[in-house]
Design a protein around this motif. Structure first.
Motif, short mmCIF file in Angstrom:
data_model
loop_
_atom_site.label_atom_id
_atom_site.label_comp_id
_atom_site.label_asym_id
_atom_site.label_seq_id
_atom_site.Cartn_x
_atom_site.Cartn_y
_atom_site.Cartn_z
N GLN A 22 0.83 -1.20 0.00
CA GLN A 22 0.00 0.00 0.00
C GLN A 22 0.87 1.26 0.00
O GLN A 22 0.59 2.21 -0.73
N GLN A 23 1.93 1.27 0.80
CA GLN A 23 2.81 2.43 0.84
C GLN A 23 3.49 2.65 -0.51
O GLN A 23 3.64 3.78 -0.96
N ILE A 24 3.89 1.58 -1.15
CA ILE A 24 4.51 1.69 -2.47
C ILE A 24 3.51 2.25 -3.47
O ILE A 24 3.81 3.17 -4.23
N ALA A 25 2.30 1.70 -3.47
CA ALA A 25 1.26 2.16 -4.40
C ALA A 25 0.91 3.62 -4.17
O ALA A 25 0.72 4.37 -5.12
N GLU A 26 0.86 4.05 -2.93
CA GLU A 26 0.53 5.44 -2.62
C GLU A 26 1.65 6.40 -3.02
O GLU A 26 1.39 7.59 -3.24
N SER A 27 2.87 5.90 -3.13
CA SER A 27 3.98 6.78 -3.48
C SER A 27 4.15 6.97 -4.99
O SER A 27 4.91 7.82 -5.42
N ILE A 28 3.42 6.20 -5.78
CA ILE A 28 3.51 6.33 -7.24
C ILE A 28 2.70 7.55 -7.67
O ILE A 28 1.52 7.66 -7.36
N PRO A 29 3.35 8.47 -8.40
CA PRO A 29 2.62 9.68 -8.84
C PRO A 29 1.46 9.33 -9.76
O PRO A 29 1.53 8.38 -10.55
N LYS A 30 0.39 10.08 -9.64
CA LYS A 30 -0.80 9.84 -10.47
C LYS A 30 -0.48 9.95 -11.95
O LYS A 30 -1.04 9.23 -12.77
N THR A 31 0.44 10.85 -12.31
CA THR A 31 0.79 10.99 -13.73
C THR A 31 1.39 9.70 -14.29
O THR A 31 1.15 9.36 -15.43
N LEU A 32 2.13 9.00 -13.46
CA LEU A 32 2.69 7.73 -13.91
C LEU A 32 1.61 6.66 -14.00
O LEU A 32 1.60 5.86 -14.93
N LEU A 33 0.70 6.67 -13.06
CA LEU A 33 -0.39 5.69 -13.09
C LEU A 33 -1.29 5.89 -14.31
O LEU A 33 -1.83 4.93 -14.85
N ASN A 34 -1.43 7.14 -14.75
CA ASN A 34 -2.30 7.44 -15.89
C ASN A 34 -1.54 7.50 -17.21
O ASN A 34 -2.13 7.82 -18.24
N ALA A 35 -0.26 7.20 -17.19
CA ALA A 35 0.56 7.29 -18.40
C ALA A 35 0.18 6.20 -19.40
O ALA A 35 -0.25 5.10 -19.03
N ASP A 84 0.98 3.39 -22.40
CA ASP A 84 2.00 2.36 -22.53
C ASP A 84 3.25 2.93 -23.21
O ASP A 84 4.38 2.62 -22.84
N LYS A 85 3.03 3.78 -24.20
CA LYS A 85 4.15 4.39 -24.93
C LYS A 85 4.99 5.25 -23.99
O LYS A 85 6.22 5.19 -24.03
N ASP A 86 4.34 6.03 -23.13
CA ASP A 86 5.06 6.87 -22.17
C ASP A 86 5.83 6.03 -21.16
O ASP A 86 6.97 6.34 -20.82
N VAL A 87 5.23 4.95 -20.71
CA VAL A 87 5.89 4.07 -19.75
C VAL A 87 7.10 3.39 -20.40
O VAL A 87 8.16 3.27 -19.78
N GLU A 88 6.94 2.98 -21.65
CA GLU A 88 8.07 2.38 -22.37
C GLU A 88 9.20 3.39 -22.55
O GLU A 88 10.38 3.04 -22.42
#
Length: 62
Positions: free
Chosen positions: A8-21, A23-27
């Motif tokens: 949960q702590q790891i998930a909460e530390s991930i920025p929302k912009t990364l969660l909504n990125a 596939d191309k942006d993540v790659e």
């Protein structure tokens, strides 16, 4: 000092912009991370070579 994090702590530390990125942006981000790691490893290797060279040179000079 290492800190134990739960999922949960790891998930909460991930920025929302990364969660909504996309596939191309993540790659693209993964590519940047991979290149950064390569540069870091190359830098460490260069530091070792310089250290080895300077220690060899100082040994030969004695």
């Amino acid at each position: 000092m290492s800190q134990d994090l739960n999922l949960q702590q790891i998930a909460e530390s991930i920025p929302k912009t990364l969660l909504n990125a996309s596939d191309k942006d993540v790659e693209a981000l993964q590519g940047i991370i991979d290149q950064t790691l390569e540069v870091r490893d190359s830098h460490k290797a260069l530091q070792r070579m310089v250290k080895d060279y300077t220690s060899t040179k100082s040994t030969v000079a004695r």
